[in-house]
Design a protein around this motif. Structure first.
Motif, PDB file in Angstrom:
ATOM      1  N   ALA A  15       0.830  -1.203   0.000  1.00 59.32           N
ATOM      2  CA  ALA A  15       0.000   0.000   0.000  1.00 59.32           C
ATOM      3  C   ALA A  15       0.863   1.251   0.000  1.00 59.32           C
ATOM      4  CB  ALA A  15      -0.922  -0.002   1.226  1.00 59.32           C
ATOM      5  N   LEU A  16       1.962   1.235   0.782  1.00 59.76           N
ATOM      6  CA  LEU A  16       2.850   2.381   0.811  1.00 59.76           C
ATOM      7  C   LEU A  16       3.536   2.586  -0.533  1.00 59.76           C
ATOM      8  CD1 LEU A  16       4.200   4.620   2.443  1.00 59.76           C
ATOM      9  CD2 LEU A  16       5.923   2.958   3.190  1.00 59.76           C
ATOM     10  N   ALA A  17       3.917   1.480  -1.166  1.00 66.64           N
ATOM     11  CA  ALA A  17       4.552   1.568  -2.484  1.00 66.64           C
ATOM     12  C   ALA A  17       3.601   2.140  -3.521  1.00 66.64           C
ATOM     13  CB  ALA A  17       5.051   0.190  -2.916  1.00 66.64           C
ATOM     14  N   ALA A  18       2.337   1.697  -3.459  1.00 62.51           N
ATOM     15  CA  ALA A  18       1.337   2.221  -4.406  1.00 62.51           C
ATOM     16  C   ALA A  18       1.123   3.708  -4.191  1.00 62.51           C
ATOM     17  CB  ALA A  18       0.021   1.469  -4.244  1.00 62.51           C
ATOM     18  N   ALA A  19       1.068   4.130  -2.905  1.00 63.40           N
ATOM     19  CA  ALA A  19       0.876   5.548  -2.621  1.00 63.40           C
ATOM     20  C   ALA A  19       2.053   6.374  -3.110  1.00 63.40           C
ATOM     21  CB  ALA A  19       0.678   5.750  -1.105  1.00 63.40           C
ATOM     22  N   CYS A  20       3.267   5.834  -2.927  1.00 60.32           N
ATOM     23  CA  CYS A  20       4.448   6.556  -3.405  1.00 60.32           C
ATOM     24  C   CYS A  20       4.447   6.663  -4.920  1.00 60.32           C
ATOM     25  CB  CYS A  20       5.720   5.848  -2.932  1.00 60.32           C
ATOM     26  SG  CYS A  20       5.998   5.943  -1.142  1.00 60.32           S
ATOM     27  N   GLY A  21       4.041   5.570  -5.571  1.00 64.67           N
ATOM     28  CA  GLY A  21       3.948   5.612  -7.029  1.00 64.67           C
ATOM     29  C   GLY A  21       2.930   6.625  -7.489  1.00 64.67           C
ATOM     30  N   ALA A  22       1.792   6.706  -6.801  1.00 63.18           N
ATOM     31  CA  ALA A  22       0.775   7.679  -7.168  1.00 63.18           C
ATOM     32  C   ALA A  22       1.293   9.097  -6.985  1.00 63.18           C
ATOM     33  CB  ALA A  22      -0.481   7.462  -6.316  1.00 63.18           C
ATOM     34  N   ALA A  23       2.109   9.305  -5.929  1.00 61.08           N
ATOM     35  CA  ALA A  23       2.648  10.642  -5.704  1.00 61.08           C
ATOM     36  C   ALA A  23       3.508  11.084  -6.876  1.00 61.08           C
ATOM     37  CB  ALA A  23       3.465  10.647  -4.407  1.00 61.08           C
ATOM     38  N   GLN A  24       4.339  10.186  -7.393  1.00 63.09           N
ATOM     39  CA  GLN A  24       5.171  10.518  -8.533  1.00 63.09           C
ATOM     40  C   GLN A  24       4.329  10.816  -9.764  1.00 63.09           C
ATOM     41  OE1 GLN A  24       7.763   7.160  -8.952  1.00 63.09           O
ATOM     42  NE2 GLN A  24       8.771   7.476  -6.982  1.00 63.09           N
ATOM     43  N   ALA A  25       3.137  10.222  -9.835  1.00 60.71           N
ATOM     44  CA  ALA A  25       2.331  10.317 -11.047  1.00 60.71           C
ATOM     45  C   ALA A  25       1.438  11.541 -11.094  1.00 60.71           C
ATOM     46  CB  ALA A  25       1.467   9.062 -11.180  1.00 60.71           C
ATOM     47  N   GLN A  26       1.310  12.314  -9.999  1.00 62.90           N
ATOM     48  CA  GLN A  26       0.326  13.383  -9.966  1.00 62.90           C
ATOM     49  C   GLN A  26       0.922  14.778  -9.786  1.00 62.90           C
ATOM     50  OE1 GLN A  26      -3.462  12.257  -7.794  1.00 62.90           O
ATOM     51  NE2 GLN A  26      -2.029  10.827  -6.869  1.00 62.90           N
ATOM     52  N   GLN A  27       2.197  14.925  -9.936  1.00 64.84           N
ATOM     53  CA  GLN A  27       2.824  16.215  -9.685  1.00 64.84           C
ATOM     54  C   GLN A  27       2.722  17.137 -10.900  1.00 64.84           C
ATOM     55  OE1 GLN A  27       6.742  14.977  -8.577  1.00 64.84           O
ATOM     56  NE2 GLN A  27       6.166  14.443  -6.467  1.00 64.84           N
ATOM     57  N   ALA A  28       3.058  18.407 -10.684  1.00 64.82           N
ATOM     58  CA  ALA A  28       3.045  19.402 -11.756  1.00 64.82           C
ATOM     59  C   ALA A  28       3.921  18.946 -12.919  1.00 64.82           C
ATOM     60  CB  ALA A  28       3.541  20.741 -11.222  1.00 64.82           C
ATOM     61  N   GLY A  29       3.463  19.219 -14.138  1.00 61.72           N
ATOM     62  CA  GLY A  29       4.202  18.825 -15.329  1.00 61.72           C
ATOM     63  C   GLY A  29       3.845  17.460 -15.863  1.00 61.72           C
ATOM     64  N   THR A  30       2.919  16.750 -15.191  1.00 57.42           N
ATOM     65  CA  THR A  30       2.521  15.419 -15.638  1.00 57.42           C
ATOM     66  C   THR A  30       1.566  15.510 -16.826  1.00 57.42           C
ATOM     67  OG1 THR A  30       2.727  14.580 -13.395  1.00 57.42           O
ATOM     68  CG2 THR A  30       1.436  13.258 -14.925  1.00 57.42           C
ATOM     69  N   PHE A  31       1.798  14.647 -17.798  1.00 59.65           N
ATOM     70  CA  PHE A  31       0.970  14.568 -19.009  1.00 59.65           C
ATOM     71  C   PHE A  31       0.326  13.188 -19.061  1.00 59.65           C
ATOM     72  CE2 PHE A  31       0.717  13.207 -23.485  1.00 59.65           C
ATOM     73  CZ  PHE A  31      -0.110  14.184 -24.000  1.00 59.65           C
ATOM     74  N   SER A  32      -0.975  13.119 -19.387  1.00 62.25           N
ATOM     75  CA  SER A  32      -1.658  11.826 -19.435  1.00 62.25           C
ATOM     76  C   SER A  32      -2.673  11.786 -20.565  1.00 62.25           C
ATOM     77  CB  SER A  32      -2.357  11.531 -18.099  1.00 62.25           C
ATOM     78  OG  SER A  32      -3.408  12.460 -17.861  1.00 62.25           O
ATOM     79  N   VAL A  33      -3.009  10.566 -20.972  1.00 58.06           N
ATOM     80  CA  VAL A  33      -4.059  10.328 -21.965  1.00 58.06           C
ATOM     81  C   VAL A  33      -4.999   9.268 -21.412  1.00 58.06           C
ATOM     82  CG1 VAL A  33      -2.627  10.961 -23.941  1.00 58.06           C
ATOM     83  CG2 VAL A  33      -2.672   8.583 -23.155  1.00 58.06           C
ATOM     84  N   ARG A  34      -6.213   9.218 -21.932  1.00 63.80           N
ATOM     85  CA  ARG A  34      -7.186   8.234 -21.477  1.00 63.80           C
ATOM     86  C   ARG A  34      -8.095   7.843 -22.631  1.00 63.80           C
ATOM     87  NH1 ARG A  34      -8.873  13.227 -19.703  1.00 63.80           N
ATOM     88  NH2 ARG A  34     -10.994  13.830 -20.304  1.00 63.80           N
ATOM     89  N   ALA A  35      -8.775   6.701 -22.468  1.00 62.55           N
ATOM     90  CA  ALA A  35      -9.740   6.223 -23.456  1.00 62.55           C
ATOM     91  C   ALA A  35     -10.901   5.559 -22.725  1.00 62.55           C
ATOM     92  CB  ALA A  35      -9.090   5.238 -24.422  1.00 62.55           C
ATOM     93  N   GLY A  36     -12.106   5.717 -23.272  1.00 64.61           N
ATOM     94  CA  GLY A  36     -13.285   5.137 -22.644  1.00 64.61           C
ATOM     95  C   GLY A  36     -14.517   5.456 -23.450  1.00 64.61           C
ATOM     96  N   PHE A  37     -15.577   5.860 -22.766  1.00 64.95           N
ATOM     97  CA  PHE A  37     -16.813   6.213 -23.458  1.00 64.95           C
ATOM     98  C   PHE A  37     -17.503   7.364 -22.744  1.00 64.95           C
ATOM     99  CE2 PHE A  37     -18.083   3.069 -20.308  1.00 64.95           C
ATOM    100  CZ  PHE A  37     -19.249   3.602 -19.790  1.00 64.95           C
ATOM    101  N   THR A  38     -18.356   8.058 -23.479  1.00 61.67           N
ATOM    102  CA  THR A  38     -19.128   9.186 -22.940  1.00 61.67           C
ATOM    103  C   THR A  38     -20.565   9.070 -23.424  1.00 61.67           C
ATOM    104  OG1 THR A  38     -17.194  10.639 -22.925  1.00 61.67           O
ATOM    105  CG2 THR A  38     -19.347  11.705 -22.875  1.00 61.67           C
TER     106      THR A  38
END
Length: 224
Positions: free
Chosen positions: A13-36
C-alpha cells in the motif's frame, strides 16, 4: 504468519501511494480512453409558422467512444481536453406532434477545454476534482425523414431538410481520478453543459432548442 501478511500488505500500500505521488505532480501529461454518454434535457420553442400551435421537438441521447488529454499545470490545477468520435442524436416530434416519431438526426462534435482543480495532496491515490470549460458544438451531416416533410407541408418531390447552428456554450464538471498504479488510472466525471441552438428548415421555418445535456464520461488512462 498473519503479521507477515499484514506487513507485506502495508508495504504494498505504501509503495502504491508513493507511485501515485510521482504520477500526480506538476508537469505530468496523461491520456485516457473510454466512453461518454450525452443525454440532452431538451426544451424547444414552437416551430415558426406555418405550423400547428405547440409544435416542439425532443432530442435523443447517444454514447460514443471518447478519450482525453490532460496536463497538470501545478499539483492542483490542470488543463483537460476531451476527444472522441462524433455523437449522433435523433430528433423526435413533441408537443402537438408527439406521435409522429423520428424527424431527423444530426452528428455533433462538442469540443471542450476544461480548467480543473484537483483536491487533496499530490500523493493521494484518489483525487476528486471540479472543472469549468468552454464548449464549441459543431453540428453536421443533418438528415431528415418523411415525417418532417409531412409536418412542414413538403412533398416527396421536395423534401424538407434542416441546418443546425453551431454554437458556443460552457460546461461544468465534477469527477474523480483513482490512480490504481504508478502509471494507470481511472477517470470518472459528470458534466452539465449549457447550450442553445436553432434548427433552420428548407421550408423557411425554424425552431429554437435549449439542449443543456447531462453527460457521463468514464475512461482508463496512462500517465507519462
Amino acid at each position: 504468519m498473519t503479521q507477515q501478511f499484514l506487513r507485506a500488505g502495508c508495504v504494498l500500500a505504501l509503495a502504491a501511494a508513493c507511485g501515485a505521488a510521482q504520477a500526480q505532480q506538476a508537469g505530468t501529461f496523461s491520456v485516457r480512453a473510454g466512453f461518454t454518454r450525452i443525454m440532452p434535457q431538451t426544451k424547444s420553442g414552437d416551430l415558426s409558422e406555418p405550423s400547428f400551435p405547440h409544435t416542439h421537438v425532443d432530442v435523443g441521447a447517444d454514447t460514443a467512444l471518447t478519450g482525453g488529454i490532460n496536463y497538470m499545470l501545478t499539483d492542483h490545477w490542470a488543463l483537460d481536453l476531451p476527444v472522441g468520435l462524433p455523437f449522433q442524436h435523433s430528433f423526435y416530434g413533441d408537443g402537438a406532434i408527439a406521435g409522429v416519431g423520428k424527424l431527423g438526426q444530426t452528428k455533433v462534435v462538442p469540443a471542450t477545454l476544461f480548467a480543473q482543480y484537483r483536491f487533496g495532496e499530490a500523493q493521494a491515490a484518489l483525487r476528486p476534482y471540479l472543472g469549468l470549460g468552454v464548449t464549441y458544438s459543431k453540428f453536421f451531416k443533418n438528415r431528415s425523414t418523411a415525417a418532417l416533410t409531412a409536418v412542414t407541408g413538403g412533398s416527396p418531390a421536395n423534401p424538407t431538410t434542416a441546418h443546425i447552428d453551431n454554437k458556443w456554450g460552457f460546461t461544468a464538471q465534477v469527477g474523480f481520478v483513482w490512480n490504481f498504479s504508478e502509471r494507470w488510472f481511472l477517470d470518472v466525471a459528470y458534466y452539465k453543459s449549457f447550450l442553445k441552438t436553432t434548427a433552420h428548415l428548407s421550408s423557411g421555418q425554424s425552431i429554437g432548442m435549449r439542449l443543456n445535456p447531462n453527460v457521463v464520461a468514464v475512461g482508463v488512462g496512462y500517465r507519462f
